[in-house]
Motif scaffolding. Structure first.
Motif, short mmCIF file in Angstrom:
data_model
loop_
_atom_site.label_atom_id
_atom_site.label_comp_id
_atom_site.label_asym_id
_atom_site.label_seq_id
_atom_site.Cartn_x
_atom_site.Cartn_y
_atom_site.Cartn_z
N PRO A 103 0.82 -1.22 0.00
CA PRO A 103 0.00 0.00 0.00
C PRO A 103 0.86 1.28 0.00
O PRO A 103 0.50 2.27 -0.65
N GLU A 104 2.00 1.25 0.67
CA GLU A 104 2.87 2.43 0.69
C GLU A 104 3.46 2.68 -0.70
O GLU A 104 3.55 3.82 -1.16
N GLU A 105 3.90 1.60 -1.37
CA GLU A 105 4.47 1.73 -2.71
C GLU A 105 3.42 2.21 -3.71
O GLU A 105 3.71 3.06 -4.57
N GLN A 106 2.17 1.69 -3.59
CA GLN A 106 1.11 2.10 -4.49
C GLN A 106 0.79 3.58 -4.27
O GLN A 106 0.57 4.32 -5.23
N ALA A 107 0.77 4.04 -3.02
CA ALA A 107 0.50 5.44 -2.72
C ALA A 107 1.60 6.33 -3.29
O ALA A 107 1.32 7.40 -3.88
N ALA A 108 2.85 5.88 -3.19
CA ALA A 108 3.97 6.67 -3.72
C ALA A 108 3.88 6.72 -5.24
O ALA A 108 4.13 7.76 -5.86
N ASP A 138 1.10 6.46 -7.05
CA ASP A 138 -0.03 7.32 -7.39
C ASP A 138 0.35 8.79 -7.26
O ASP A 138 -0.04 9.63 -8.08
N GLU A 139 1.10 9.11 -6.20
CA GLU A 139 1.53 10.50 -5.97
C GLU A 139 2.50 10.95 -7.07
O GLU A 139 2.43 12.07 -7.54
N SER A 147 0.56 11.68 -10.42
CA SER A 147 -0.32 12.86 -10.48
C SER A 147 0.41 14.17 -10.39
O SER A 147 1.47 14.41 -10.66
#
Length: 149
Positions: A138-143, A145-146, A149
Motif C-alpha cells: 500500500p505504501e508503494e502504491q500510494a507513492a 499514485d503520488e 499525479s
C-alpha cells in the motif's frame, strides 16, 4: 557499388546452378515434355545428395534418374505413374515432399503438435510468473499514485 556487383554475381550464380545440372544431351526436343520432366525432377530427391532434387544435383545417380524420367515421359507414362514407379523402386524417400499416409502421419503431425505444446508451456510459465510476482505494498502504491499525479 562493389557490394552491389558482388550481390548480382552471387544471385546470377545461384540462378544458373539449377540449370547447370541438366546437360543439353538429356533435354527433350519437345518443350512441353521437357517442362514436365523438369517439374517431376524438381520433386524427386537425389539419393546421393539427399537434400537436393535430381534436377539440381550433378551426381551420376541423379543424372540416371533424370534420363529415366525422360524415357518414361517419351514412352507415354503420366507424371503420377513415373512418380509411383520411382517410389516402388526406391521407396518414398525419393520424394522431396512425402505423401500423407498412415506411416507418415507422425512426420506430418509432429511439428504442429510440438509447436502447440511449446506455446502451451510458455503460456503456463507466464501465468505462473505473473501469479508468483509480488504486488505493490500500500505504501508503494500510494507513492506511485503520488508520482503519477
Amino acid at each position: 557499388m562493389t557490394w552491389l556487383r558482388a550481390l548480382l554475381l552471387a544471385l546470377s550464380l545461384l540462378a544458373a546452378q539449377s540449370a547447370a545440372a541438366v546437360s543439353p544431351d538429356e533435354m527433350l526436343a519437345d518443350p512441353a515434355l521437357e517442362q514436365r520432366a523438369r517439374d517431376i525432377s524438381a520433386e524427386l530427391r537425389c539419393l546421393v545428395c539427399q537434400n537436393q532434387s535430381i534436377d539440381d544435383s550433378d551426381a551420376d545417380l541423379a543424372r540416371d534418374l533424370r534420363v529415366l524420367v525422360r524415357e518414361r515421359l517419351v514412352a507415354g507414362d503420366s507424371d503420377e505413374a513415373i512418380r509411383q514407379f520411382l517410389v516402388d523402386r526406391y521407396g518414398e524417400f525419393v520424394l522431396l515432399n512425402p505423401r500423407v499416409n498412415n506411416h507418415t502421419l507422425l512426420l506430418w503431425g509432429a511439428a504442429p503438435v510440438l509447436l502447440l505444446a511449446g506455446l502451451l508451456v510458455l503460456w503456463l510459465m507466464g501465468r505462473r510468473r505473473r501469479a508468483a510476482a509480488p504486488g505493490l505494498s500500500p505504501e508503494e502504491q500510494a507513492a506511485l499514485d503520488e508520482f503519477e499525479s
